[in-house]
Design a protein around this motif. Structure first.
Motif, PDB file in Angstrom:
ATOM      1  N   ARG A  80       0.804  -1.227   0.000  1.00  0.00           N
ATOM      2  CA  ARG A  80       0.000   0.000   0.000  1.00  0.00           C
ATOM      3  C   ARG A  80       0.837   1.276   0.000  1.00  0.00           C
ATOM      4  O   ARG A  80       0.350   2.353   0.323  1.00  0.00           O
ATOM      5  N   LYS A  81       2.088   1.174  -0.395  1.00  0.00           N
ATOM      6  CA  LYS A  81       2.962   2.356  -0.414  1.00  0.00           C
ATOM      7  C   LYS A  81       2.833   3.163  -1.702  1.00  0.00           C
ATOM      8  O   LYS A  81       3.099   4.356  -1.706  1.00  0.00           O
ATOM      9  N   TRP A  82       2.478   2.504  -2.793  1.00  0.00           N
ATOM     10  CA  TRP A  82       2.450   3.155  -4.108  1.00  0.00           C
ATOM     11  C   TRP A  82       1.109   2.961  -4.778  1.00  0.00           C
ATOM     12  O   TRP A  82       0.478   1.921  -4.652  1.00  0.00           O
ATOM     13  N   ASN A  83       0.706   3.980  -5.538  1.00  0.00           N
ATOM     14  CA  ASN A  83      -0.462   3.911  -6.404  1.00  0.00           C
ATOM     15  C   ASN A  83       0.027   4.007  -7.841  1.00  0.00           C
ATOM     16  O   ASN A  83       0.656   5.004  -8.212  1.00  0.00           O
ATOM     17  N   VAL A  84      -0.247   2.974  -8.600  1.00  0.00           N
ATOM     18  CA  VAL A  84       0.071   2.987 -10.025  1.00  0.00           C
ATOM     19  C   VAL A  84      -1.207   3.445 -10.725  1.00  0.00           C
ATOM     20  O   VAL A  84      -2.223   2.752 -10.711  1.00  0.00           O
ATOM     21  N   ILE A  85      -1.158   4.638 -11.283  1.00  0.00           N
ATOM     22  CA  ILE A  85      -2.312   5.224 -11.968  1.00  0.00           C
ATOM     23  C   ILE A  85      -2.230   4.809 -13.439  1.00  0.00           C
ATOM     24  O   ILE A  85      -1.202   5.009 -14.091  1.00  0.00           O
ATOM     25  N   PHE A  86      -3.325   4.241 -13.951  1.00  0.00           N
ATOM     26  CA  PHE A  86      -3.326   3.762 -15.332  1.00  0.00           C
ATOM     27  C   PHE A  86      -4.715   3.893 -15.931  1.00  0.00           C
ATOM     28  O   PHE A  86      -5.692   4.157 -15.221  1.00  0.00           O
ATOM     29  N   HIS A  87      -4.778   3.732 -17.239  1.00  0.00           N
ATOM     30  CA  HIS A  87      -6.068   3.662 -17.917  1.00  0.00           C
ATOM     31  C   HIS A  87      -5.962   2.643 -19.050  1.00  0.00           C
ATOM     32  O   HIS A  87      -4.869   2.255 -19.447  1.00  0.00           O
ATOM     33  N   ILE A  88      -7.111   2.224 -19.527  1.00  0.00           N
ATOM     34  CA  ILE A  88      -7.178   1.265 -20.630  1.00  0.00           C
ATOM     35  C   ILE A  88      -7.533   2.017 -21.892  1.00  0.00           C
ATOM     36  O   ILE A  88      -8.453   2.835 -21.912  1.00  0.00           O
TER      37      ILE A  88
END
Length: 102
Positions: A76-84
């Motif tokens: 829970r240290k990082w948020n990988v922001i992505f989209h399709i």
């Protein structure tokens, strides 16, 4: 289950290198390599997991794409922001979890 190509920009790769450099500063190069490889492996799981993750309601994530999703990783240290986008998962940003706010 659909499989996607995962696309990681040079900017995001540079962010991963910055994370590794920080780890070297507080630990060992070996630890940094393991951490970096684990982070990359978790990002790679988006090739088959992207559809199972809901669209993010967080404003911080939506700044990068209106249909942004978040993979929360590394304890829970990082948020990988992505989209399709079609057959591709586009990784937009990696943010420390403490910076992702509603």
């Amino acid at each position: 289950m659909k499989h996607y190509r995962v696309s990681v920009s040079k900017t995001v790769l540079a962010e991963i290198e910055e994370i590794a450099d920080f780890i070297i500063s507080i630990s060992t190069p070996e630890h940094a390599v393991r951490y970096k490889n684990q982070l990359i492996s978790e990002i790679a799981t988006l090739s088959y997991m992207a559809d199972t993750i809901n669209y993010s309601q967080w404003k911080t994530a939506k700044r990068f794409h209106p249909k942004a999703k978040r993979l929360i990783t590394q304890n829970r240290k990082w948020n990988v922001i992505f989209h399709i986008d079609g057959d591709d998962v586009i990784v937009d940003k990696i943010l420390p979890s403490k910076l992702v706010k509603g």
